[in-house]
Design an enzyme around this catalytic site. Structure first.
Site, PDB file in Angstrom:
ATOM      1  N   LYS A 118     -10.687   5.829  60.577  1.00  0.00           N
ATOM      2  CA  LYS A 118     -11.591   6.782  61.229  1.00  0.00           C
ATOM      3  C   LYS A 118     -11.738   6.502  62.718  1.00  0.00           C
ATOM      4  CE  LYS A 118     -14.503   8.395  57.420  1.00  0.00           C
ATOM      5  NZ  LYS A 118     -15.880   8.413  56.893  1.00  0.00           N
ATOM      6  N   LYS A 211      -3.832  14.961  50.609  1.00  0.00           N
ATOM      7  CA  LYS A 211      -5.067  15.290  49.898  1.00  0.00           C
ATOM      8  C   LYS A 211      -5.672  16.595  50.426  1.00  0.00           C
ATOM      9  CE  LYS A 211      -8.743  12.535  49.078  1.00  0.00           C
ATOM     10  NZ  LYS A 211      -9.629  11.369  49.229  1.00  0.00           N
ATOM     11  N   LYS A 214     -11.263  18.796  54.096  1.00  0.00           N
ATOM     12  CA  LYS A 214     -12.019  19.749  54.911  1.00  0.00           C
ATOM     13  C   LYS A 214     -11.533  19.743  56.356  1.00  0.00           C
ATOM     14  CE  LYS A 214     -15.546  16.324  55.607  1.00  0.00           C
ATOM     15  NZ  LYS A 214     -16.503  15.743  54.718  1.00  0.00           N
TER      16      LYS A 214
END
Ligand code: TRP
Length: 350
Positions: A118, A211, A214
C-alpha cells in the site's frame, strides 16, 4: 479462563462494494450468525490510513459507512441478534491500540507485506496510521476478546500479528493478569482466522488472474452490489472468456482463469460445486452459460441492491442501527478496557 466463541470482522468504508466482497466476506458473515456471537464493524478509522484521495473525504466516508452498513443488513445480517456498528463510535479501539503500540515491536510491523504494497515506492510519505494499521486491527479484535475472525487470505499475516500481540501482552503482564484473578496468565485469546476458500475468491471479469477490485479502473471488471439488472447483464455478457466450450470436469478449468472464475461465481451463488455446475453446462457454449449466469446473478443480487437503495435513502434509520450497535459494543469493550487498565497499572475510578 474459557472464552466465548465470538466472531469479529471489519470492512473498510472505502467505496464500491462488489461481488468479491459479497461472496468472499459478507456471505460468510451471514452464515456465522447461526453458530457464533458476531460483531461486524465498519472500520472507518482504518479508512483514514490511506490518502484522502483514496477514501474520498468526509462526505464520502459518511456515505460509504452507511452503504456498507446497508449492505450488511440487506444481505441478511441481523443487527438485533448480533452487533453492527462503526469503529469510531467506540473509543476503546483507539485506547487499546495505544497499549498494543507499546507491546508490538517495530520489527514485527516492518515485516507486514500489505504495508509495503500500500505504501508503494514513496514509503516516506505513507501515513503513520498506515504503518500502524495492523495494531489497530489487533485492538479491534481483542477489545471484544474475539476468538474467530473471518478474513480473506490477504489478512492472514495481520491475524498472526494479532496473536503475537495477545501472547506478548499475556506474557509481559502475566503476574499482574494472575493477580487480577485471570487464570494462568491468559487474558487475551489467540484469535483464529476463518479463511474463506479459493472457491469464493472472485476474480476480475476482464482478467481472470487479477482479483475483482474496487480500485480497478474498468467498472466492467466488477459487479457492484448496487448495479441494476441491466448493468449486471451487460457486464457478464462482456466478461472475458476463451474460444473453447466449457469443460465437463473441473480439471478442464485449469489454465483457463476466466472460465474458472465464471463457473466459480455460478457455483458460489447457487450453493453448488463447480463440478456440479459443469455437469449441467460442460460442452456447451459460453453464451448459453452466460445467460444462465445473468439470470442467477440478477435473482440473487437485485433484491440486495433494492434493499440497499431503500436503506441508503433513509440515513436516519441506518445511523440508528450503528448507534444502537455501538452502545452494545461499548458495554463489552468497557469490561475489557477496565481489566486491561488494571492489569497495566493505569489508575482509574472504581
Ligand atoms: N484489514 C481488514 C481488511 O482490509 C479490515 C479490518 C479491520 C478487519 N479490522 C479488522 C478485519 C478486524 C477483521 C478483523 O479486510
Amino acid at each position: 479462563m474459557a472464552f466465548v466463541e465470538r466472531v469479529f470482522s471489519g470492512v473498510q468504508p472505502t467505496g464500491n462494494l462488489h461481488l468479491g466482497n459479497y461472496l468472499g466476506a459478507i456471505v460468510n458473515f451471514v452464515k456465522l450468525q447461526e453458530t457464533h456471537n458476531c460483531l461486524y464493524c465498519v472500520v472507518d478509522m482504518h479508512a483514514l490510513t490511506q490518502p484522502v484521495s483514496v477514501w474520498g473525504g468526509p462526505a464520502e466516508l459518511a456515505r460509504n459507512t452507511r452503504e456498507v452498513t446497508a449492505a450488511f443488513i440487506a444481505s441478511g445480517i441481523d443487527a438485533k441478534k448480533h452487533i453492527v456498528f462503526n469503529q469510531s463510535q467506540v473509543s476503546g479501539h483507539a485506547e487499546l491500540a495505544w497499549i498494543f503500540n507499546c507491546v508490538a515491536r517495530v520489527g514485527w510491523l516492518n515485516r507486514m507485506t500489505q504495508f509495503k504494497e500500500k505504501a508503494g515506492k514513496d514509503r516516506e510519505n505513507a501515513s503513520v496510521g498506515l504503518y500502524d494499521y495492523p495494531v489497530l486491527m489487533a485492538a479491534d479484535i481483542l477489545l471484544y476478546r474475539a476468538t474467530h475472525v473471518p478474513v480473506g487470505e490477504d489478512q492472514k499475516q495481520h491475524l498472526e500479528l494479532s496473536r503475537d500481540i495477545a501472547q506478548k501482552f499475556n506474557n509481559d503482564f502475566g503476574d499482574s493478569i494472575r493477580s487480577h484473578g485471570f487464570n494462568e496468565g491468559l487474558f487475551f485469546p489467540q484469535p483464529e482466522p476463518l479463511i474463506t476458500g479459493p472457491a469464493t475468491r472472485v476474480m476480475s471479469l476482464r482478467d481472470g488472474t487479477k482479483k475483482m477490485s474496487k480500485s480497478d479502473s474498468s467498472d466492467n471488471s466488477r459487479i457492484n452490489l448496487t448495479d441494476d439488472a441491466d448493468i449486471i447483464a451487460q457486464k457478464i455478457r462482456k466478461a472475458k472468456t476463451d474460444p473453447e466450450p466449457l469443460p465437463s470436469e473441473e480439471k478442464g478449468l485449469e489454465a483457463r482463469p476466466e472460465a474458472d472464475n465464471l463457473v466459480g461465481i455460478f457455483a458460489a451463488l447457487s450453493g453448488r460445486t463447480k463440478s456440479d455446475v459443469l455437469v449441467e453446462f460442460g460442452g456447451g457454449q459460453f453464451s448459453n452459460f452466460k445467460n444462465s449466469l445473468v439470470e442467477l446473478c440478477v435473482a440473487k443480487l437485485s433484491p440486495i441492491a433494492a434493499e440497499m437503495k431503500r436503506l441508503v435513502a433513509d440515513p436516519g434509520y441506518v445511523d440508528s442501527i450503528l448507534i444502537e450497535g455501538a452502545n452494545r459494543a461499548r458495554d463489552i469493550a468497557a469490561e475489557t478496557m477496565k481489566s486491561t487498565k488494571d492489569i497495566v497499572g493505569f489508575v482509574r475510578k472504581h
